[in-house]
Enzyme design. Structure first.
Site, short mmCIF file in Angstrom:
data_model
loop_
_atom_site.label_atom_id
_atom_site.label_comp_id
_atom_site.label_asym_id
_atom_site.label_seq_id
_atom_site.Cartn_x
_atom_site.Cartn_y
_atom_site.Cartn_z
N GLU A 94 0.83 -1.20 0.00
CA GLU A 94 0.00 0.00 0.00
C GLU A 94 0.87 1.26 0.00
O GLU A 94 1.96 1.28 0.58
CB GLU A 94 -0.92 0.00 1.22
CG GLU A 94 -1.98 -1.08 1.09
CD GLU A 94 -2.97 -1.09 2.24
OE1 GLU A 94 -4.18 -1.08 1.96
OE2 GLU A 94 -2.55 -1.12 3.40
N CYS A 107 3.69 8.57 0.75
CA CYS A 107 4.24 7.70 1.79
C CYS A 107 4.43 6.32 1.16
O CYS A 107 3.46 5.66 0.82
CB CYS A 107 3.26 7.66 2.96
SG CYS A 107 3.72 6.52 4.26
N CYS A 114 6.62 -6.79 7.30
CA CYS A 114 7.70 -6.25 8.13
C CYS A 114 8.09 -7.30 9.16
O CYS A 114 7.25 -8.04 9.66
CB CYS A 114 7.24 -4.98 8.84
SG CYS A 114 8.57 -4.14 9.74
N CYS A 118 6.59 -4.40 15.83
CA CYS A 118 6.28 -3.38 16.84
C CYS A 118 4.88 -3.68 17.36
O CYS A 118 3.98 -4.07 16.61
CB CYS A 118 6.34 -1.99 16.22
SG CYS A 118 8.01 -1.59 15.64
N GLY A 190 7.00 -1.81 6.09
CA GLY A 190 8.38 -2.29 6.08
C GLY A 190 9.37 -1.37 6.77
O GLY A 190 9.05 -0.26 7.17
N GLU A 191 10.58 -1.91 6.91
CA GLU A 191 11.67 -1.16 7.55
C GLU A 191 12.69 -0.79 6.47
O GLU A 191 13.42 -1.67 5.98
CB GLU A 191 12.30 -2.03 8.65
CG GLU A 191 13.61 -1.51 9.19
CD GLU A 191 13.58 -0.05 9.66
OE1 GLU A 191 12.66 0.35 10.38
OE2 GLU A 191 14.52 0.69 9.27
N SER A 222 12.14 6.83 7.55
CA SER A 222 11.77 6.54 8.93
C SER A 222 12.23 5.14 9.31
O SER A 222 12.06 4.19 8.56
CB SER A 222 10.25 6.64 9.09
OG SER A 222 9.88 6.39 10.43
N SER A 245 11.32 6.05 14.96
CA SER A 245 10.11 5.65 15.68
C SER A 245 10.49 5.29 17.11
O SER A 245 10.84 4.15 17.39
CB SER A 245 9.47 4.46 14.97
OG SER A 245 9.18 4.83 13.64
N LEU A 246 10.40 6.26 17.98
CA LEU A 246 10.92 6.10 19.33
C LEU A 246 9.88 5.44 20.26
O LEU A 246 10.10 4.36 20.79
CB LEU A 246 11.35 7.46 19.87
CG LEU A 246 12.26 7.46 21.07
CD1 LEU A 246 13.57 6.73 20.78
CD2 LEU A 246 12.56 8.89 21.50
N HIS A 247 8.81 6.11 20.49
CA HIS A 247 7.62 5.59 21.19
C HIS A 247 7.80 5.27 22.67
O HIS A 247 6.83 4.98 23.36
CB HIS A 247 7.05 4.34 20.50
CG HIS A 247 6.75 4.54 19.05
ND1 HIS A 247 5.96 5.57 18.59
CD2 HIS A 247 7.15 3.87 17.94
CE1 HIS A 247 5.88 5.50 17.26
NE2 HIS A 247 6.60 4.50 16.85
N ASN A 321 -3.01 4.97 16.37
CA ASN A 321 -4.16 4.58 15.56
C ASN A 321 -4.59 3.18 15.97
O ASN A 321 -3.76 2.28 16.03
CB ASN A 321 -3.80 4.57 14.08
CG ASN A 321 -3.67 5.96 13.52
OD1 ASN A 321 -4.54 6.81 13.74
ND2 ASN A 321 -2.59 6.23 12.80
N1 SAH Z 1 9.60 0.71 9.92
C1 SAH Z 1 9.78 2.13 9.82
C2 SAH Z 1 8.88 2.77 8.78
C3 SAH Z 1 7.42 2.73 9.12
S1 SAH Z 1 6.92 4.34 9.51
C4 SAH Z 1 9.58 2.76 11.18
O1 SAH Z 1 9.18 2.06 12.09
O2 SAH Z 1 9.85 3.94 11.34
C5 SAH Z 1 5.39 4.10 10.25
C6 SAH Z 1 5.29 4.87 11.52
O3 SAH Z 1 4.02 4.62 12.12
C7 SAH Z 1 6.32 4.46 12.52
O4 SAH Z 1 6.72 5.56 13.27
C8 SAH Z 1 5.53 3.50 13.39
O5 SAH Z 1 6.11 3.31 14.65
C9 SAH Z 1 4.22 4.22 13.45
N2 SAH Z 1 3.09 3.39 13.85
C10 SAH Z 1 2.98 2.04 13.74
N3 SAH Z 1 1.79 1.65 14.19
C11 SAH Z 1 1.14 2.75 14.59
C12 SAH Z 1 -0.14 2.98 15.12
N4 SAH Z 1 -1.00 1.99 15.33
N5 SAH Z 1 -0.49 4.26 15.40
C13 SAH Z 1 0.37 5.27 15.17
N6 SAH Z 1 1.58 5.11 14.66
C14 SAH Z 1 1.97 3.87 14.37
#
Ligand code: SAH
Length: 380
Positions: A94, A107, A114, A118, A190-191, A222, A245-247, A321
Site C-alpha cells: 500500500e 508515503c 515487516c 512493533c 516495512g523497515e 523513517s 520511531s521512538l515511542h 491509531n
Molecule cells: N519501519 C519504519 C517505517 C514505518 S513508519 C519505522 O518504524 O519507522 C510508520 C510509523 O508509524 C512508525 O513511526 C511507526 O512506529 C508508526 N506506527 C505504527 N503503528 C502505529 C499505530 N498503530 N499508530 C500510530 N503510529 C503507528
C-alpha cells in the site's frame, strides 16, 4: 515466458551501460530517462523519439513497470488517498498520498510486510515477506505523480514526442505543475534500513535533476531504530530527512513496544542520531505514538525530555491509531495535550500530528497490504 525486467529498476548508470553495450549514442540515455521520470510514461511504445528498432529491443527485455493498481480509496475529507499496488509476483503493498497545506506527500512502502513486530503496528502482524526493488518503490511515487498532474496511466495519443531540446512536460502537462509531488516519506510498510540498497537507489532515481528532480531534503526515511542503517545513511553525507520511531523513553518500555530495541538499545540509537545530525546538519524527528496508559504519563514525558535534551530534534506526537486485533487505544485528548505541553516546558520541540486517513486505514501503522477490507475504486 521469462519475466521481463522493469526499466524503473535500473540505476542511471546501469541504463547507461546497457545502452552503450547496444551501441546507442549517449543522448539516448537522457531521452529514455526523461520519458521515465519527466513524462512518466508507462509503456515503452510511448517513447516516441526513440527509433522503432530500439523500442523493440527494449521491449524484448523490459517493461517500464511491473506494478499495477488493484484498488484506490480516498478518505472522507478528500485529502488522503491510498492505493493497493500489485507486484509482478502477485504480492501487494500500500502507498498513501497526503495532500495538505500545499504539500503533496507520498508515503511509500519499502518491504512487503515487516519483520520487526512493533507491538501496535498492523504491518508486522503478517510478518515479513520480501524486500521491494528500487523500481517498485519509485513506481509508488510515479503512480501518484501521474494522477496528480492530471495525466492518465495510458498513452496520451495527442502528445507530441519531445525532442532533444524540448522538455516533455512543457508540452504534455499544461495545467498542472511540472512536479506534482513535493515530498516523499519512507513511512509505509516495512523497515527501510532492512532494505538499504533498494531504498538508497530509489532516492537517487527520484533525486536525479534530469529526471524526477525531487530534492533529498524533501525525502524522509523513517526507521524503527536500525542503528547500522542510520550510520550508513549518515555516511552518504546527504541532507536526507531522518525520522526515528521512538515511542518510549526507556529501554524497559521500548523493548516491549519496539522489540528491535533489544538489539539496538536507546544509548546506541541516540548516539547514532547525534552523529547523523552532526554529519547532515538536519534536525531528526522522533515519532512517538501516545498509547493510553502505556507511554503517556507525565513521568514518560520527563524521561523523554531527559533523553533528548540538547539535541537538534523534534518530537512528533500522534495518538496511536487503533488496529484491529491489537489491544492499544489512543491516549485521551487532555493527556495528549498535557504530554506535549510538558515536553515543551522542558525545552523539547514537540508537535501533535493530526492523524490522516484513518477512515481508510491509511494512518500510521495501519497499512497491511492485504486486499481484504474494501471495495474497488480504481478510477481516474
Ligand atoms: N519501519 C519504519 C517505517 C514505518 S513508519 C519505522 O518504524 O519507522 C510508520 C510509523 O508509524 C512508525 O513511526 C511507526 O512506529 C508508526 N506506527 C505504527 N503503528 C502505529 C499505530 N498503530 N499508530 C500510530 N503510529 C503507528
Amino acid at each position: 515466458m521469462a519475466q521481463k525486467r522493469a526499466l524503473l529498476d535500473l540505476s542511471k548508470e546501469e541504463l547507461a551501460e546497457l545502452l552503450a553495450a547496444w551501441g546507442q549514442p549517449r543522448y539516448r540515455l537522457n531521452q529514455i530517462w526523461r520519458w521515465l521520470y519527466v513524462s512518466m510514461v508507462s509503456e515503452i511504445d510511448q517513447m516516441r523519439n526513440l527509433p522503432a528498432a530500439l523500442r523493440t529491443q527494449l521491449g524484448g527485455q523490459f517493461v517500464v513497470t511491473s506494478v499495477s493498481p488493484l484498488r484506490r480509496q480516498r478518505s472522507a475529507d478528500g485529502h488522503t488517498e491510498k492505493v493497493l499496488l500489485e507486484l509482478a509476483d502477485g504480492q501487494a503493498v500500500e502507498t498513501v498520498l497526503m495532500d495538505y497545506d500545499g504539500r503533496r506527500t507520498v508515503c511509500v512502502s519499502s518491504q512487503v510486510g515487516c519483520a520487526l513486530h512493533c507491538a501496535f503496528c498492523a504491518t508486522g502482524l503478517g510478518g515479513w515477506n520480501r524486500n521491494l526493488s528500487a523500481g517498485e518503490i519509485v513506481e509508488q511515487v510515479l503512480y501518484f505523480a501521474r494522477l496528480s498532474r492530471g495525466g492518465s496511466r495510458t498513452a496520451p495519443t495527442e502528445r507530441t514526442a519531445p525532442t532533444e531540446r524540448t522538455a516533455p512536460t512543457e508540452r504534455t502537462a499544461p495545467a498542472a505543475p511540472a512536479q506534482p509531488i513535493t515530498h516523499v516519506v519512507y513511512m509505509g510498510m516495512g523497515e527501510p534500513f532492512l532494505n538499504y540498497e533498494a531504498v538508497r537507489q530509489s532516492i537517487a532515481i527520484l533525486n536525479d535533476p534530469e529526471g524526477f528532480a525531487l530534492g533529498v531534503r524533501r525525502v524522509t526515511v523513517s526507521t524503527a531504530g536500525i542503528v547500522p542503517g542510520i550510520e550508513r545513511l549518515g555516511r552518504e553525507g546527504l541532507p536526507i530527512g531522518l525520522a526515528v520511531s521512538l515511542h518510549a523513553p526507556t529501554d524497559e518500555l521500548r523493548n516491549r513496544l519496539v522489540p528491535v530495541n533489544r538489539k539496538y538499545p536507546l544509548a546506541q540509537l541516540i548516539a547514532a542520531c547525534q552523529a547523523y545530525i552532526e554529519r547532515t546538519h538536519r534536525r531528526v524527528t522522533f515519532e512517538y505514538a501516545l498509547i493510553d496508559g502505556v507511554n503517556d504519563a507525565p513521568a514518560h514525558a520527563d524521561a523523554l525530555a531527559r533523553l533528548l535534551g540538547g539535541m537538534l530534534c523534534h518530537v512528533n506526537l500522534i495518538p496511536v491509531n487503533p488496529v484491529a486485533d491489537l489491544p492499544y487505544l489512543p491516549s485521551p485528548q487532555e493527556r495528549v495535550v498535557a504530554f506535549e505541553g510538558r515536553l515543551r516546558e522542558r525545552g523539547i520541540n514537540a508537535t501533535l500530528r493530526v492523524s490522516r486517513g484513518a477512515d481508510i486505514q491509511a494512518g500510521c501503522g495501519q497499512l497491511r497490504g492485504s486486499p481484504r477490507e474494501c471495495e474497488t475504486l480504481v478510477s481516474a
